[in-house]
Structures are given as C-alpha cells and as structure tokens.
Design a protein around this motif. Structure first.
Motif: not given
Ligand code: AMP
Length: 547
Positions: A530-547
C-alpha cells in the motif's frame, strides 16, 4: 434506592409522536415516482401507523424482519417507523451490492417482506428464486407506477396501505427491543449484521444532535443525501424528527446538478454524505459559477474529505465542512471534527490540518488506542495504534453470529481503523487494518479480489490494495507475481475478473512485479504494498513505471 421519575422507555415511535405534536406541519419533501411529494410529520406519523397496522394484519410479529431496497424517501421512512412500531425490525439493504451478497444478506436476515423502489424490480426478479423467506414484495410507489412483475404477491405500496385505516396504537415495547438491522462488509465478502435497539437508536440520535455534532434545529432544512441503506442513514431519519427539522429526501437525485437544484429550491441549510457526492456538486458549481445561497454546514463522512474539497467549500462558498467519522457498528457516528476553544482561532494550514482530522467523540462514545499487544497508547499525537470504542449504542455482537465475541476484556470494540489522538482528544485516522478498499463510500473486499486473481492459472501471488483516487477517494490496485515462464496481460486478467465480480470492483491499475514483500510469518505485507503504490493513480502515467 431508585429515583422517583417516570419509567418511560426510549422507543423509536416516541420520536415521531413528538415530531407530530410539536412540529406537525414542518415540511418534508420527498422525490419518488419521478416527481416531488410534500408531506409533514403529522402525515408521516399517521401513515407510519397504517404501515404498522397493515404489517400486523398480515401476521408480522415482534422480532420479524422487513427488508427495504430503496433510496431515501418519505415512504421509506414510514416503513422504518411502521415496522419498529410493532416491534418488528427494519432492514435496509444496499442495492449496490451484487446479487450474491444481496441473496446472502436477505436470507441471513430471514426477511419476511420486501419494500422496494420500482427500479429494483428486475434485480429482485433475478434473485427471487433464491429468497424463500420473502412472502411479499411491496413496491414503494402508486398503482400508476407499479412495475409489471411476476414477483410473489407483488403490490404497490399505496394500494397495500389503503387496506389499513390507521385506527391502531403502537405496541408497548421494552426499550431494548431490536429496531433496525444493518449489514456491513466483512473482509471476505460475508457481510455481518448490526442489530440496533430502540434504546440505542434513540440515545444515539439524541447524542449526535448536540451542537458540536450535527446540531439540527427546527429552523434547519436538512437534506438526507446519505442513503438510508448506508450505516442506518447516519440515524438522521430519527435525529431530523427529534429536532423538528424540515427534511429533503432526494430519492435517487444525487448528481451534482440535482443536488444544487434541491439545495436552492428548498433552501437546504445542512446536508451530509460521502465525499464523492460532494465532489459532484463542486464540479457543477465550478462549471456553472453558481452560488450556494443557503447551505451552511456540510458533514462529510464514510471516507475522509480531501483538502481540496475542504478548501473549495469553505473558501469559495462559505460552507462549513465538518469531517464525521463512524461505522455501521456504532450506529454509526463516532466523532465529528468541530472546533473547541483551543482550536477555534487556528488559521490557514493549521486550520485545514485540524479539519482533516476525524475529531472528537461525543458523550456516550469512549475511545482508546492500543498497540498490537493490546497495550494502551498515550494521546500525544505521535503514538499510532488500533482504535477501539465503547458505549451504549455500539454493537456487542453480530446478528446470527452471537457466539463470536467481538469485544476486548474492557468491553471495547476494535474499529479496524488505525489512528492517533492529540492531547485535546482530536482523533486522526491514519490507516486501516481491515482488508477493504472504500470506493465512493462503498466497500470492495481486497481478499475477494485476490482470491479471484489467484484462480487464474498464470498467477503465483496477488495483493489488492487501496490507492488514492481524486474522485472516488480510493480505488483498487492489483499487484501480481506471475508463475515462472507464464505471461499475462492487463486486459486478460481484467476479463478473468469481470466474470467473477461487478464492474465497479475491477482494479483501476494492474501492476506485474517480480516479488511482493512478506512478513516474518510468510504473509504478504499489505501495508508495504500500500505504501509503495499509494499515489500510483495520482502520478502522471509516464512516471508510473518508476513507482
Ligand atoms: P462502514 O462499514 O460503511 O460503516 O464504514 C466504516 C469505516 O469507514 C470506518 O471504520 C472507516 O474506516 C471509514 N470511515 C468512515 N468515516 C470516515 C472518515 N470521516 N474518515 C476516514 N475514514 C472514515
């Protein structure tokens, strides 16, 4: 020695009796059958009495359950009061649940009659074969709007009610008699029933009407946006009449434009509901530039209000936002974040930070924080632990699961929420131990999502976690570890899941990972995911791979 005061049981119908005497002509507007109806407490009481008489005539006895599958309307309120008036139990069922859950809940409650909005006729037809206890389906409508249906003994409410003349008296009951039954999601999709009593309902409705809680007055127009099938309608169907407030019962008109029209037409001063609904109203206001001329206070509960929501309503529309926390097991309100002398002068960031807290407990709710070993933690706003609650309106057992003890040695109930509390008693929810995702105020079981994912032959491990979403508060993210040598695409797993659950349960994001973190006992460490992905959908799609 006992006190020398009158022995007067706290009964739900006493609330309506009071409203009908002291506030008989107070306006109640209700939306049903595609139109607006006007009624008042005097009429609502006389019709509720007819409901009681009619139910008694068809053999409903004290303790029997009457289900409702309906939005918030005056007819729905009449059914609640009518059922409780003969010692029977109203049981609001959430129409957003999927058919398996509805069937489970109705059968578990052994409901004898079903009062439903006409729009749910098709849904009920699909499951009626599996509902042996329902003897009659009564549609909350008039003969003109009665749906054509083959459901057992189906009748429209007005025709059904016409068979009673109201020459009837409420039953004399012990105040501990059961009054209402509300199911709440279990983590594994098996909902649990919370059984309120007359006493707990009246006491809670009284206590939450304090000035620092909902504080309704006879001069308020209260719009019940929270549906009556969510957590006992926040007990507002009792608090409203108790205070003699004018009511607006919006039925299904819950989109932003409709809410705005209702607020302005009926000069609504107070309302409450989950954040997603108010987000809709805000979009409408932003789009149209229209002002809110009457609304003074908005209670946001079921999920936390975002900072953006708080600021928009308070700064741009001068509407006070109050964060309200609670749960079905609490009747449901457990705290509100209203100001104290120590906090009333806070400004800017400090004020917003305070208002994002879930707030303080009212009289009749005691809170404690404990660590995993059950040891009590201090209220220093640093120590974070499991939030437990105790009080006379809080569940001590679940209906039909009486063998299961849910209280600790001191009589506290574990809320499944993780919190910290400051020295002034302001509580802040920081996390949740129950494995559930709350999207737009409705629960999604992460355990069920994971189980369904694991049924796919390519999947080795899966974790479903709540991630932040701007409109829904939370949405599910699914992290998957594949079996060696297997491949699986996002559309493939979504298609697999969509055969096993409703569309709104499907994850908004699926990520494939090499491994998932584990606890010492080998379980997936959900908090770390949960902590790792908490803001996954708030981040721009281009940077999600790095989450
Ligand atoms: P329910 O089962 O629908 O009664 O949901 C109760 C749960 O919703 C609580 O235990 C919390 O996890 C969550 N909840 C309710 N109100 C709030 C709030 N104001 N802020 C944060 N979480 C909330």
């Amino acid at each position: 020695m006992l006190g020398l005061v009158q022995d007067w049981p706290l009964l739900c119908h006493k609330v309506l009796d009071h409203a009908a005497v002291q506030h008989a002509r107070r306006r109640i507007v209700s939306y049903a059958d595609g139109q607006m109806y006007q009624t008042n407490y005097g009429l609502l009481r006389s019709r509720a009495l007819r409901v009681a008489q009619r139910l008694a005539r068809q053999g409903m006895r004290a303790g029997d359950r009457a289900a409702t599958l309906a939005s918030s309307t005056a007819r729905h309120m009449e059914v609640w009061y009518g059922a409780t008036g003969i010692g029977a139990i109203y049981h609001p069922v959430n129409p957003r649940l999927f058919p398996d859950q509805l069937t489970f809940i109705i059968n578990h409650a052994e409901d004898r009659v079903m009062f439903a909005d006409p729009q749910y006729a098709r849904l009920l037809e699909k499951i009626c074969g599996q509902l042996p206890t329902i003897e009659q389906y009564i549609f909350l409508t008039n003969p003109e709007n009665m749906p054509g249906t083959s459901l057992r003994n189906a009748i429209d409410y007005e025709s059904w009610l016409a068979e009673a003349d109201g020459d009837f008296a409420w039953s004399s009951l012990d105040e501990n008699t059961a009054a209402g039954l509300s199911y709440t999601s279990g983590t594994t999709g098996r909902p649990k029933g919370v059984l309120y009593s007359h006493r707990s309902t009246v006491l809670l409705s009284l206590t939450i009407n304090a000035r620092d809680m909902y504080g309704f007055s006879a001069r308020d127009v209260v719009m019940m946006v929270v549906p009556m099938y969510h957590a006992n309608g926040w007990s507002w169907p009792f608090t409203g009449p108790m205070a003699g407030a004018s009511l607006v019962l919006p039925g299904t008109r819950l989109d932003g434009a409709s809410l705005y029209e209702l607020i302005e037409t009926h000069q609504v001063t107070i309302s409450g509901g989950v954040p997603t609904v108010w987000q809709g109203l805000l979009h409408h206001l932003d789009r149209t530039g229209l002002p809110l001329r009457y609304l003074k206070r908005l209670f946001i509960g079921g999920a936390p209000p975002s900072r953006a929501l708080l600021e928009a309503f308070q700064d741009r529309h001068a509407v006070e936002i109050i964060n309200a926390w609670g749960m079905t097991e609490m009747g449901p309100t457990g705290s509100t974040c209203s100001l104290t002398p120590e906090t009333q002068d806070l400004e800017g960031e400090d004020r917003i930070a305070l208002q994002q807290r879930q707030g303080r407990a009212p009289f009749l709710v005691e809170m404690k924080l404990v660590d995993d070993a059950g040891e009590q933690l201090p209220w220093d706003d640093v120590a974070t632990g499991n939030l437990r609650v105790r009080g006379p309106c809080i569940a001590r057992r679940y209906f039909g699961m009486e063998e299961m003890d849910v209280l600790d040695a001191e009589g506290f109930f574990d809320t499944g929420d993780v919190a910290r509390i400051d020295a002034n008693g302001f509580m802040r929810i920081t996390d949740r131990t129950k494995d559930l995702i709350k999207s737009g105020g409705e629960w999604i079981s992460s355990v069920d999502l994971e189980d369904a994912t694991l049924m796919h032959p390519a999947v080795s491990e899966a974790a479903a976690v709540a991630v932040a979403h701007p409109a829904w508060g939370e949405r599910p993210l699914l992290a998957i570890v594949l079996k060696q040598g297997q491949t699986l695409s996002q559309p493939e797993i979504l298609s697999h899941l969509s055969q096993r659950m409703p569309k709104w349960w499907l994850p908004d994001a699926v990520v494939f990972v090499d491994e998932l973190p584990h606890t010492a006992t080998g379980k997936i460490q959900k908090s770390a995911v949960r902590d790792r992905f908490r803001n996954f959908l708030l981040a721009p799609e281009s940077s999600r791979d790095h989450i």
